[in-house]
Design a protein around this motif. Structure first.
Motif, PDB file in Angstrom:
ATOM      1  N   ILE A 149      -2.217  68.383 -30.200  1.00 46.87           N
ATOM      2  CA  ILE A 149      -2.695  67.075 -29.737  1.00 46.87           C
ATOM      3  C   ILE A 149      -3.212  67.287 -28.314  1.00 46.87           C
ATOM      4  CG2 ILE A 149      -2.160  64.650 -29.350  1.00 46.87           C
ATOM      5  CD1 ILE A 149       0.283  66.692 -31.345  1.00 46.87           C
ATOM      6  N   ILE A 150      -4.499  67.000 -28.099  1.00 44.65           N
ATOM      7  CA  ILE A 150      -5.173  67.317 -26.836  1.00 44.65           C
ATOM      8  C   ILE A 150      -5.652  66.019 -26.180  1.00 44.65           C
ATOM      9  CG2 ILE A 150      -7.044  68.636 -25.773  1.00 44.65           C
ATOM     10  CD1 ILE A 150      -6.982  70.293 -28.521  1.00 44.65           C
ATOM     11  N   PHE A 151      -5.124  65.723 -24.997  1.00 46.26           N
ATOM     12  CA  PHE A 151      -5.492  64.505 -24.260  1.00 46.26           C
ATOM     13  C   PHE A 151      -6.578  64.803 -23.235  1.00 46.26           C
ATOM     14  CE2 PHE A 151      -1.241  63.412 -25.754  1.00 46.26           C
ATOM     15  CZ  PHE A 151      -1.386  62.082 -26.119  1.00 46.26           C
ATOM     16  N   LEU A 152      -7.617  63.984 -23.225  1.00 44.75           N
ATOM     17  CA  LEU A 152      -8.661  64.025 -22.189  1.00 44.75           C
ATOM     18  C   LEU A 152      -8.839  62.592 -21.666  1.00 44.75           C
ATOM     19  CD1 LEU A 152      -9.744  65.891 -24.864  1.00 44.75           C
ATOM     20  CD2 LEU A 152     -11.318  66.664 -23.082  1.00 44.75           C
ATOM     21  N   MET A 153      -7.921  62.141 -20.849  1.00 46.35           N
ATOM     22  CA  MET A 153      -7.898  60.746 -20.383  1.00 46.35           C
ATOM     23  C   MET A 153      -7.760  60.700 -18.865  1.00 46.35           C
ATOM     24  SD  MET A 153      -7.924  58.885 -23.257  1.00 46.35           S
ATOM     25  CE  MET A 153      -7.548  57.295 -22.538  1.00 46.35           C
ATOM     26  N   GLY A 154      -8.125  59.526 -18.271  1.00 44.48           N
ATOM     27  CA  GLY A 154      -7.836  59.292 -16.860  1.00 44.48           C
ATOM     28  C   GLY A 154      -9.027  59.007 -15.970  1.00 44.48           C
ATOM     29  N   VAL A 155     -10.262  59.357 -16.402  1.00 43.07           N
ATOM     30  CA  VAL A 155     -11.393  59.154 -15.515  1.00 43.07           C
ATOM     31  C   VAL A 155     -11.678  57.665 -15.307  1.00 43.07           C
ATOM     32  CG1 VAL A 155     -13.184  59.164 -17.305  1.00 43.07           C
ATOM     33  CG2 VAL A 155     -13.739  59.968 -14.990  1.00 43.07           C
ATOM     34  N   ASN A 156     -11.310  56.809 -16.254  1.00 44.06           N
ATOM     35  CA  ASN A 156     -11.580  55.368 -16.141  1.00 44.06           C
ATOM     36  C   ASN A 156     -10.476  54.600 -15.415  1.00 44.06           C
ATOM     37  OD1 ASN A 156     -14.087  55.342 -17.591  1.00 44.06           O
ATOM     38  ND2 ASN A 156     -12.913  55.665 -19.468  1.00 44.06           N
ATOM     39  N   ASP A 157      -9.296  55.201 -15.285  1.00 50.79           N
ATOM     40  CA  ASP A 157      -8.193  54.486 -14.616  1.00 50.79           C
ATOM     41  C   ASP A 157      -7.200  55.469 -13.984  1.00 50.79           C
ATOM     42  OD1 ASP A 157      -7.347  55.461 -17.045  1.00 50.79           O
ATOM     43  OD2 ASP A 157      -6.100  53.725 -17.535  1.00 50.79           O
ATOM     44  N   PRO A 158      -7.635  56.210 -12.967  1.00 51.10           N
ATOM     45  CA  PRO A 158      -6.736  57.186 -12.338  1.00 51.10           C
ATOM     46  C   PRO A 158      -5.508  56.541 -11.697  1.00 51.10           C
ATOM     47  CG  PRO A 158      -8.711  56.867 -11.005  1.00 51.10           C
ATOM     48  CD  PRO A 158      -8.964  56.168 -12.306  1.00 51.10           C
ATOM     49  N   PHE A 159      -5.576  55.253 -11.426  1.00 54.17           N
ATOM     50  CA  PHE A 159      -4.421  54.544 -10.827  1.00 54.17           C
ATOM     51  C   PHE A 159      -3.240  54.464 -11.802  1.00 54.17           C
ATOM     52  CE2 PHE A 159      -7.507  51.588 -12.597  1.00 54.17           C
ATOM     53  CZ  PHE A 159      -6.745  50.879 -13.512  1.00 54.17           C
ATOM     54  N   ASN A 160      -3.487  54.745 -13.088  1.00 56.72           N
ATOM     55  CA  ASN A 160      -2.410  54.720 -14.084  1.00 56.72           C
ATOM     56  C   ASN A 160      -1.718  56.075 -14.215  1.00 56.72           C
ATOM     57  OD1 ASN A 160      -1.935  52.159 -15.282  1.00 56.72           O
ATOM     58  ND2 ASN A 160      -3.926  52.252 -16.297  1.00 56.72           N
ATOM     59  N   VAL A 161      -1.842  56.917 -13.213  1.00 52.65           N
ATOM     60  CA  VAL A 161      -1.352  58.288 -13.298  1.00 52.65           C
ATOM     61  C   VAL A 161       0.120  58.358 -13.717  1.00 52.65           C
ATOM     62  CG1 VAL A 161      -0.885  58.356 -10.799  1.00 52.65           C
ATOM     63  CG2 VAL A 161      -1.167  60.509 -12.088  1.00 52.65           C
ATOM     64  N   ASN A 162       0.968  57.530 -13.131  1.00 46.86           N
ATOM     65  CA  ASN A 162       2.394  57.584 -13.470  1.00 46.86           C
ATOM     66  C   ASN A 162       2.655  57.146 -14.913  1.00 46.86           C
ATOM     67  OD1 ASN A 162       3.190  58.505 -10.922  1.00 46.86           O
ATOM     68  ND2 ASN A 162       3.292  56.415 -10.099  1.00 46.86           N
ATOM     69  N   ASN A 163       1.877  56.169 -15.380  1.00 44.63           N
ATOM     70  CA  ASN A 163       2.029  55.737 -16.776  1.00 44.63           C
ATOM     71  C   ASN A 163       1.614  56.846 -17.735  1.00 44.63           C
ATOM     72  OD1 ASN A 163       2.919  53.132 -16.123  1.00 44.63           O
ATOM     73  ND2 ASN A 163       0.821  52.378 -15.907  1.00 44.63           N
ATOM     74  N   TYR A 164       0.530  57.536 -17.391  1.00 47.83           N
ATOM     75  CA  TYR A 164       0.096  58.666 -18.223  1.00 47.83           C
ATOM     76  C   TYR A 164       1.197  59.731 -18.298  1.00 47.83           C
ATOM     77  CZ  TYR A 164      -4.836  57.274 -18.735  1.00 47.83           C
ATOM     78  OH  TYR A 164      -6.011  56.636 -19.081  1.00 47.83           O
ATOM     79  N   ILE A 165       1.742  60.071 -17.158  1.00 53.18           N
ATOM     80  CA  ILE A 165       2.770  61.120 -17.108  1.00 53.18           C
ATOM     81  C   ILE A 165       3.961  60.756 -17.981  1.00 53.18           C
ATOM     82  CG2 ILE A 165       4.471  62.230 -15.601  1.00 53.18           C
ATOM     83  CD1 ILE A 165       2.309  62.004 -13.341  1.00 53.18           C
ATOM     84  N   ASN A 166       4.482  59.563 -17.810  1.00 54.60           N
ATOM     85  CA  ASN A 166       5.673  59.154 -18.561  1.00 54.60           C
ATOM     86  C   ASN A 166       5.417  59.101 -20.064  1.00 54.60           C
ATOM     87  OD1 ASN A 166       7.131  58.887 -16.166  1.00 54.60           O
ATOM     88  ND2 ASN A 166       6.561  56.723 -15.924  1.00 54.60           N
ATOM     89  N   TYR A 167       4.289  58.522 -20.448  1.00 57.00           N
ATOM     90  CA  TYR A 167       4.008  58.363 -21.880  1.00 57.00           C
ATOM     91  C   TYR A 167       3.748  59.705 -22.568  1.00 57.00           C
ATOM     92  CZ  TYR A 167       1.905  56.656 -26.209  1.00 57.00           C
ATOM     93  OH  TYR A 167       1.620  56.420 -27.539  1.00 57.00           O
ATOM     94  N   ILE A 168       2.936  60.546 -21.950  1.00 58.14           N
ATOM     95  CA  ILE A 168       2.599  61.827 -22.575  1.00 58.14           C
ATOM     96  C   ILE A 168       3.828  62.738 -22.643  1.00 58.14           C
ATOM     97  CG2 ILE A 168       1.212  63.928 -22.324  1.00 58.14           C
ATOM     98  CD1 ILE A 168      -1.034  62.164 -21.199  1.00 58.14           C
ATOM     99  N   ASN A 169       4.672  62.720 -21.619  1.00 57.51           N
ATOM    100  CA  ASN A 169       5.914  63.494 -21.666  1.00 57.51           C
ATOM    101  C   ASN A 169       6.804  63.039 -22.829  1.00 57.51           C
ATOM    102  OD1 ASN A 169       5.304  65.122 -19.498  1.00 57.51           O
ATOM    103  ND2 ASN A 169       6.488  63.931 -17.997  1.00 57.51           N
ATOM    104  N   GLU A 170       6.882  61.733 -22.989  1.00 59.97           N
ATOM    105  CA  GLU A 170       7.717  61.177 -24.061  1.00 59.97           C
ATOM    106  C   GLU A 170       7.194  61.589 -25.440  1.00 59.97           C
ATOM    107  OE1 GLU A 170       8.566  56.759 -25.948  1.00 59.97           O
ATOM    108  OE2 GLU A 170       8.161  56.924 -23.788  1.00 59.97           O
ATOM    109  N   LYS A 171       5.889  61.479 -25.654  1.00 61.19           N
ATOM    110  CA  LYS A 171       5.309  61.827 -26.953  1.00 61.19           C
ATOM    111  C   LYS A 171       5.371  63.342 -27.208  1.00 61.19           C
ATOM    112  CE  LYS A 171       4.115  59.145 -29.286  1.00 61.19           C
ATOM    113  NZ  LYS A 171       4.881  58.222 -30.156  1.00 61.19           N
ATOM    114  N   ALA A 172       5.215  64.130 -26.146  1.00 65.19           N
ATOM    115  CA  ALA A 172       5.272  65.586 -26.301  1.00 65.19           C
ATOM    116  C   ALA A 172       6.646  66.022 -26.787  1.00 65.19           C
ATOM    117  CB  ALA A 172       4.939  66.273 -24.978  1.00 65.19           C
ATOM    118  N   TYR A 173       7.663  65.408 -26.253  1.00 65.07           N
ATOM    119  CA  TYR A 173       9.028  65.721 -26.677  1.00 65.07           C
ATOM    120  C   TYR A 173       9.238  65.329 -28.143  1.00 65.07           C
ATOM    121  CZ  TYR A 173      14.140  65.573 -26.854  1.00 65.07           C
ATOM    122  OH  TYR A 173      15.461  65.767 -27.209  1.00 65.07           O
ATOM    123  N   GLU A 174       8.720  64.166 -28.507  1.00 62.37           N
ATOM    124  CA  GLU A 174       8.857  63.673 -29.881  1.00 62.37           C
ATOM    125  C   GLU A 174       8.105  64.572 -30.873  1.00 62.37           C
ATOM    126  OE1 GLU A 174       6.953  59.882 -32.246  1.00 62.37           O
ATOM    127  OE2 GLU A 174       7.778  59.504 -30.240  1.00 62.37           O
TER     128      GLU A 174
END
Length: 297
Positions: free
Chosen positions: A184-209
């Motif tokens: 699973i390859i994510f290419l996200m963030g250019v439209n909302d870099p201010f969501n950086v912490n949300n990206y980190i938390n969510y992707i870490n959670e899904k990666a573990y799952e």
């Protein structure tokens, strides 16, 4: 000698004498004089006259009642006139403007259909896809890569989207595709870099799952821009640094540095032409933990 007086008679002696001589020959029960009869009749007339006078007085009362009736009817006419003026409710006919709602309905259907068609792309022949399945989740730049390479990967991407779309649509619609050896390859963030912490938390959670079922998760850094009015390269570098330092159980692929060092171009300051999109795709494949199938691999 007995004297009998006569009511209404004069006081002359002659008349008195005549009354005296006529007295003894009167029959019983007959009035003594004609004047007495007259008096009796006269007494009756006054009693009749008063009884008739109330009737004329009653007449005015009835006239008053009649005159009251026209007043009521005139009021009825007045009240009827406003009722006719109330007919303006036909002005409610503008309600047909609500017929514009149908035009809104098809518009929504169109957008829903087009978003579904452009959001998720699956292989036309999934039976030929090897166990090393690739799933890309991204935005308009990811759409550019998909259109440039046209491989057998699964593409969940939509232009102009960010964290909210990824969580609500982008990831949920590919969950059923994930199995052992899926990348699973994510290419996200250019439209909302201010969501950086949300990206980190969510992707870490899904990666573990996903690791629990034998799948691997990758995050591709946001690539550089050329004079884009909405984001600068300084902001992109800050976002990428935070992602790289805080992702856990996720393989980080640094496309930003690769493009800056090897050169790149854009068509509008933000999006890459086909040759740069293909370069990004090949660089991603080179950095996967295992050699995977793909037209450029």
């Amino acid at each position: 000698m007995i004297m009998i007086g006569c009511t209404g008679c004069g006081s002359s002696g002659k008349k008195e004498g005549q009354a005296e001589t006529a007295g003894p020959s009167k029959p019983s029960g007959v009035p003594e004089t004609v004047q007495e009869m007259t008096e009796e009749v006269t007494v009756v007339r006054p009693s009749i006259t008063p009884s008739l006078s109330p009737e004329p007085t009653a007449a005015p009362a009835s006239v008053t009642a009649v005159s009251a009736t026209p007043e009521i009817s005139s009021m009825t006419e007045i009240s009827t006139t406003p009722v006719v003026s109330i007919t303006p409710p036909p002005e409610m006919s503008p309600v047909p403007t609500i017929t514009q709602a149908p035009t809104i309905t098809p518009a929504k259907r169109k957008s829903e259909q087009s978003s579904e068609e452009g959001t998720l792309s699956r292989p036309d022949h999934p039976d030929t896809v090897t166990n090393d399945k690739l799933i890309f989740v991204g935005d308009s730049r990811t759409e550019g890569i998909r259109d440039a390479v046209g491989d057998d990967s699964v593409w969940s991407c939509l232009s102009g989207k960010g964290y909210d779309w990824m969580v609500q649509t982008g990831v949920p619609q590919i969950e059923d595709e994930i199995e052992k050896n899926t990348a699973i390859i994510f290419l996200m963030g250019v439209n909302d870099p201010f969501n950086v912490n949300n990206y980190i938390n969510y992707i870490n959670e899904k990666a573990y799952e996903w690791a629990a079922i034998g799948a691997q998760t990758y995050f591709v850094s946001v690539g550089p821009v050329e004079k884009d009015p909405y984001i600068t390269n300084a902001q992109i570098e800050s976002f990428n640094t935070s992602m790289e330092n805080n992702l856990s159980g996720v393989k980080y692929i640094d496309v930003y540095t690769h493009l800056v060092e090897n050169g790149y171009a854009t068509v509008d300051g933000l999006h890459y032409p086909a040759n740069v999109s293909i370069e990004i795709y090949n660089y991603i494949l080179e950095n996967l933990e295992e050699v995977r199938s793909g037209i450029w691999g």
